[in-house]
Design an enzyme around this catalytic site. Sequence first.
Site, mmCIF file in Angstrom:
data_model
loop_
_atom_site.group_PDB
_atom_site.id
_atom_site.type_symbol
_atom_site.label_atom_id
_atom_site.label_comp_id
_atom_site.label_asym_id
_atom_site.label_seq_id
_atom_site.Cartn_x
_atom_site.Cartn_y
_atom_site.Cartn_z
ATOM 1 N N ASP A 1 3.673 5.524 11.203
ATOM 2 C CA ASP A 1 3.184 6.169 9.980
ATOM 3 C C ASP A 1 2.709 7.584 10.331
ATOM 4 O OD1 ASP A 1 2.269 6.474 7.402
ATOM 5 O OD2 ASP A 1 0.366 5.455 7.768
ATOM 6 N N ASP B 1 2.401 6.355 -0.148
ATOM 7 C CA ASP B 1 1.203 5.859 -0.836
ATOM 8 C C ASP B 1 1.318 5.958 -2.347
ATOM 9 O OD1 ASP B 1 0.287 5.358 1.675
ATOM 10 O OD2 ASP B 1 -0.976 7.147 1.803
ATOM 11 N N GLU C 1 4.740 12.857 9.397
ATOM 12 C CA GLU C 1 5.283 14.065 8.713
ATOM 13 C C GLU C 1 5.258 15.298 9.599
ATOM 14 O OE1 GLU C 1 3.091 11.894 7.336
ATOM 15 O OE2 GLU C 1 4.703 10.929 6.237
HETATM 16 C C1 GLC Z 1 -1.238 5.740 5.309
HETATM 17 C C2 GLC Z 1 -0.022 4.859 5.027
HETATM 18 C C3 GLC Z 1 -0.480 3.510 4.572
HETATM 19 C C4 GLC Z 1 -1.388 2.911 5.621
HETATM 20 C C5 GLC Z 1 -2.555 3.826 5.917
HETATM 21 C C6 GLC Z 1 -3.400 3.335 7.071
HETATM 22 O O1 GLC Z 1 -1.900 6.002 4.138
HETATM 23 O O2 GLC Z 1 0.853 5.458 4.129
HETATM 24 O O3 GLC Z 1 0.622 2.682 4.305
HETATM 25 O O4 GLC Z 1 -1.843 1.672 5.185
HETATM 26 O O5 GLC Z 1 -2.084 5.119 6.241
HETATM 27 O O6 GLC Z 1 -2.658 3.201 8.222
#
Ligand code: GLC
Length: 965
Positions: free
Chosen positions: A568, A647, A571
């Site tokens: 995650d 999100d 970006e």
């Molecule tokens: C970001 C991700 C989400 C995850 C969070 C904590 O917001 O997009 O899916 O749960 O980080 O890791």
Amino acid sequence: MEVRTIRSLRPNVTREEAIQTFTASGPASLFWKLRSGPLQRIADAYIPFRIYRVRFPMSGAQRTHLFALDAVDGSLDLFEFAAPPGDAETVSVFTRNNPASTLSEARSEELLRDKVLRVIFQQGFFKLRRIKLETEQLPGEIHLPYWLGFYGTPEDLRCRVLDAVRRRIEGAKVSALFEQWLAIQSVQKVEKLPDGVELTAGKAKVRVTVFREGLFRVRVAPAGTFPKDSSWAVIEAPEPGAIKIDDAKDEVRVTSGTTVARIKKSPLLIDFLRDVGDVLVADDSDLPMAWENGRVRVWKKMPADEGYYGLGDKAGPMNRRDRSFTMWNTDAFGWRESTDPLYKTIPFFIGLRKGLAYGIFFDNTWRSSFDFGKEGHDFYSFGAEGGEINYYFFGGPTPGKIVQDFSALVGRTKLPPLWTLGFQQSRYSYEPEERVYEVAKTLRDKKIPADAIYLDIDYQDGNAPFTVDRKKFPTFEKMISDLRAQGFHTVLITDLHIKKNPDHGYAPYDTGVKDDVFLKRADGTTYVGPVWPGDSVFGDFTLSRAREWWGGLYKNFVDMGVAGFWNDMNEPAIFLTSTKTMPPDVRHRLDDGTTLPHLAIHNVFGMENVRATSEGLLKLRPNERPFVLTRAAYAGTQRYAATWTGDNVAVWNHLGMSTPMLLSMGISGYGMVGDDIGGFAGTPTADLLTRWIEAGAFNPIYRDHTAKGTGDQEPWVHGAKHEAIRRHFIEERYRLLPYIYTSVEEMTRTGIPLMRPLLLEYPQSPEFFNDDSEFMFGHDLFVSPVTTELQDMKVIQLPPGAWYDYWTGEKSSDQELKKLKPALDEVPVYVRAGAIVPRQPLVQNTGETPNGPLGLRVYPGPDCKGSLYQDDGHTLAYEKGEFLRVSYSCQVGADAIRIVSTIEKDSYKPWWSAAEITVFGIGKAPKSVRVGDATIHEWRFDSAQHAVVFTLPEAKNSWTAELIL
Ligand code: GLC
């Protein structure tokens, strides 16, 4: 929203003074003064602007242009005041809103527009306009503030303004105003190459070459020297095949197959045509390709009836027409319909008119932008703020062929492990260990099929990737294997940031320092940015040795039996900075010893991160298919990871937005995609979660996920009634797995996604091009998910051909209009007449062997066929040919229906040997049923479903069955 004018809020400052302040002292200081002091509310109404008068030499008409910078949203707005003599004054507002700003969370584009208009009118702008008309200010004088850095340096924004003005001004004046923009000139020299032509136009050189049949490439070197040819996305090597070059006085034509590139010489303009004459797309003759200060841009004519589809995860309608988009991978928590940019950069789109389709892939990793008619009504444009004009043109002819060719060029999804097509349960975060056990047990106790459980950042020690919080997870290893024993695959989040944690025996940091694999800034220091664990450092993923180092970090987790990994924030997302990402002076090292600035690599950083993960996993478990989930991507990232849409929010609108977004991803080459079922931010209502779980059953990735601090979101949370409906749809997903897996395997070979927009299957039916709410799931299922809580009539226009109701077997006539009110437990799904759909008995997870025969549902109709692909579901043995492939067909005659099964490859022994065949659409009991030469007596006629059902005990061979009617 309350709108206050500058005058009423700051009686002692006139607007003129405000403008002066804005331009003279620089807006940054003014803005911050306004934002932070007691005058904060002024900032909310403060709209600095500049005015330009433009004379149109052709018509003699005058127009006035005003540019406004919204100090609150940080958006750039272009207003056009057109006042042709004698006509009423009209105002049109073009909002170049960029709500990626943290300052704009609560604002919608509509509100902004409304606000701007009201301010203009309240301030008697028209009077002002007349005064201002006396002096003409050059756009070059625009000062753009640095606080807009989150989506552009002052230079970036200036460029946009200039672009915008350039679009709206005709005649000689333009070149005077925009002397910095250099448009391509006339062709002086044409050189034939083995695969196309190289044209010299002034200092510039342009190459128009054939990459594959019907697939062209255009490259421009403004100063005449092409840089080394390289791409992060393209994996195919050119194979131009036979080409034909005709060099005439005014134009050069390069022909490949049935597609022609016609290059007009004065000025240099490139058109693509079918050899029969239809123009697919043409450069705008008033706007030849141009560049300025490193920026590059291409303008194309935009026919009134053409739509634009693709661009990856952009929100809103699939048809991108009338909107503009930026490609700059961005962490966009709680994004909305108008939020742009989002997490991914897939600079590929399809232009589609009735019967004519083409594709364009602009392979440029810099911040790029696509404008489909926001700045002008008869042209569109794409360009970037650095890098090359380097685009591929796909001649199609169909959208399907374009998707196939594009996905071949940049690489297709690899066959995923079967379990990743099951139901996946996630939340931020399941903790401690007992809660994970509890969720797993509840799923099994309640017989809600599921295959995966995700652990989010709280299983980690202080959110540091590759660690485990032993207080919350004292027997982590045992938990992973206990889950495995219950048929659950564990997916662990391992974000790309490494906690800056020297002298603590934190191996990821220590080894990274030792191996010198962390990103550095221009001054040679290691780049440090705050993310979940606090100060963090980042792998230099464009270096192979950094990717290898990263891949090795997975060893411990792999040894524990962790099944998949979730990268995650790649970006990359950085906290506490207005840009939300790394500063531009970060330098990315390449294997050849050179470096590139962050601006050039930003959009591929996430891709190289998951490349490292996927390649590392393959090394650690050489015969297992890796499963990686990524949030950021560039074109081609599907080679390494599945993805999701980031999100989203637990509101109905987001459920509705999910379909066009997933479909757009699919035609952008990214088929293994899902969204957070139930919504990430916020807590869904019972009906919303139920509808989302229903829709998700027909999405490629089916993962329920939610944020920290929201209500529980597991399928059972709203009582027995909802639980039963949700279970039913999850079960249906599992029953359909043979069909889904077969379709996914097809996707890995053809690039045609599992979840397909109707335009892909019905390119001759423009009435379906803009259908954002329905789709094909595989080749044969038409799905119309319910995405609203309103009880309005749902009107469904079925695509051409006859259809069967998936749930009841009832046959519909051609092009039937369905008017339905689906109850909470109903989702309209139809099967194409002519389909043969393989199914399986229900299992609780994909590791469980189905107990019973293979199901084959035959829906007689034209071109009747189906297929089945099966293998062991998780190893790479299929690459060596260890799989089963069966093709089915049926012929519908006046007196008989014949069904044929042909084994094409049987190097894998499936779980079934018998098949239960259900033939729908049968009005009355057949006279007899034959299998091969024998008449069988074990069959039944289901008069409610108009179906004949019989079982073949030995169905693994090729066979023929016949219903004598
Ligand atoms: C970001 C991700 C989400 C995850 C969070 C904590 O917001 O997009 O899916 O749960 O980080 O890791």
